[in-house]
Scaffold this motif. Structure first.
Motif, PDB file in Angstrom:
ATOM      1  N   UNK A  69       0.829  -1.213   0.000  1.00 18.63           N
ATOM      2  CA  UNK A  69       0.000   0.000   0.000  1.00 18.63           C
ATOM      3  C   UNK A  69       0.863   1.262   0.000  1.00 18.63           C
ATOM      4  N   UNK A  70       1.934   1.263   0.800  1.00 16.81           N
ATOM      5  CA  UNK A  70       2.817   2.435   0.840  1.00 16.81           C
ATOM      6  C   UNK A  70       3.611   2.545  -0.450  1.00 16.81           C
ATOM      7  N   UNK A  71       4.104   1.408  -0.960  1.00 13.03           N
ATOM      8  CA  UNK A  71       4.891   1.402  -2.189  1.00 13.03           C
ATOM      9  C   UNK A  71       4.091   1.941  -3.371  1.00 13.03           C
ATOM     10  N   UNK A  72       2.839   1.489  -3.514  1.00 11.03           N
ATOM     11  CA  UNK A  72       2.000   1.944  -4.631  1.00 11.03           C
ATOM     12  C   UNK A  72       1.706   3.434  -4.523  1.00 11.03           C
ATOM     13  N   UNK A  73       1.392   3.902  -3.306  1.00 17.99           N
ATOM     14  CA  UNK A  73       1.103   5.328  -3.120  1.00 17.99           C
ATOM     15  C   UNK A  73       2.342   6.172  -3.383  1.00 17.99           C
TER      16      UNK A  73
END
Length: 379
Positions: A69-73
């Protein structure tokens, strides 16, 4: 009608975006150290690698370091190309990314989980509405920023809810407490600054004129810190993303230029104007359509197109839809330049502006010594 899942999804999204901010901050600090070392040793900084190649290499280096989730954002963020270049520059300078990135990942996860836990507690206790009341009741500034960023905010919100249940006018109490908070802020600042009274920030001073006309600008506005500036102007990450999307939708053939405008230093001022207009139920999309009518902002050095589009966007927002006159790009005025100088105090700057009456549309900075009612701002 909002579904039960929407507030939860919004809370999760805000926690992830806050985690992304922490990654950006860690990378910016590491990059600043790299630049300083190279200037000390070589007298100049090494050039950054090409953006597209840097993005591919950085994505490979980040794989498995951050939660999905953090990587995609992070990689969907407008600042990702620059961050990727910084990351590759650190590697070329000798930084061990296998050591650095896991530590940055730990920071991001900790921040995400702390924000999510705080939001979960507020939602569970039914006090989420009090943030909206706080933003509507108190003017932007150090008191409101301190309250919303405090780890005790859930307790403060819960207390506000209990007072309301007892029939107490919470808005009136907030207004009175705001003045006391300003007094505390100034007293503490005097001690920290060895007796010096806090002065207006350079960003606030340089924001005199059309960009600040009619919107609430805090005296300590910090445009160098994007997240803090948006918070000072009461713009949530979700709102900022929506306003950026509206600009891109208004200029479908200029997506790159729109991205540059959104990442420009003064963009938060435009976002604040859009938020104010939205609260007044003004047709933002119709205003923004004016950017296609007058495309003079696209002319000039490519390195400055983002700044020009920020100015042009502000220009069409300040006029009725379809009625914005062609943007005038005057030569530098010595009087205007002097009024923008950080060495001229607010009262002197306003006096200079009054003398330079030939410059239309330049409004004096609006100070707010106390709280003012803000109507219709929904969050």
């Amino acid at each position: 009608m909002a579904t039960p899942q929407e507030p939860f999804a919004e809370a999760v999204g805000e926690a992830v975006q806050t985690a992304v901010m922490s990654v950006r901050l860690a990378m910016a600090i590491a990059d600043a150290v790299r630049r300083h070392q190279q200037r000390q040793k070589n007298g100049a900084e090494e050039e950054l690698s090409a953006s597209e190649q840097a993005k591919a290499d950085a994505q490979k280096a980040m794989k498995g370091v951050l939660p999905p989730d953090i990587s995609m954002a992070l990689m969907a963020d407008a600042d990702w190309p620059q961050m990727a270049q910084q990351l590759m520059a650190l590697k070329q300078a000798g930084a061990d990314l296998e050591q650095l990135l896991p530590r940055v990942g730990e920071i991001a996860v900790t921040v995400r989980d702390q924000v999510a836990a705080n939001q979960s507690r507020v939602a569970k206790e039914g006090t989420g509405e009090w943030e909206r009341m706080l933003r509507e009741t108190l003017p932007a500034g150090p008191v409101r920023e301190a309250i919303l960023s405090s780890p005790t905010w859930p307790d403060i919100a819960a207390t506000m809810a209990k007072l309301d249940e007892s029939g107490i006018d919470v808005r009136q109490i907030l207004a009175a407490a705001h003045d006391e908070g300003l007094g505390v802020d100034q007293a503490v600042a005097k001690v920290l600054a060895a007796g010096q009274v806090p002065t207006m920030s350079r960003d606030a001073l340089l924001s005199y004129g059309p960009l600040s006309d009619g919107i609430d600008i805090p005296r300590n506005l910090d445009l160098d810190d994007r997240a803090r500036a948006l918070n000072q102007l009461s713009i949530s990450p979700q709102e900022n993303a929506r306003y950026a999307r509206m600009l891109k939708e208004a200029l479908p053939e200029h997506a790159r230029e729109a991205d540059l405008a959104v990442t420009a230093k003064q963009w938060p001022l435009v976002a604040a104007r859009m938020a104010k207009m939205e609260s007044e139920q003004l047709p933002l999309a119709l205003h923004l359509a004016g950017l296609r009518k007058d495309t003079s902002w696209a002319q000039g050095p490519g390195s400055q197109v983002g700044s020009r589009l920020v100015q042009a966007t502000n220009h069409v927002l300040r006029h009725p839809p379809g009625e914005a006159p062609p943007a005038v790009r005057p030569a530098v005025s010595t009087a205007a330049a002097r009024s923008q100088s950080s060495t001229v105090g607010p009262s002197k700057a306003q006096a200079v502006k009054g003398a330079a009456s030939a410059e239309p549309g330049v409004a004096a900075y609006r100070q707010q010594s106390g709280p003012s009612a803000r109507q219709g701002r929904a969050r």
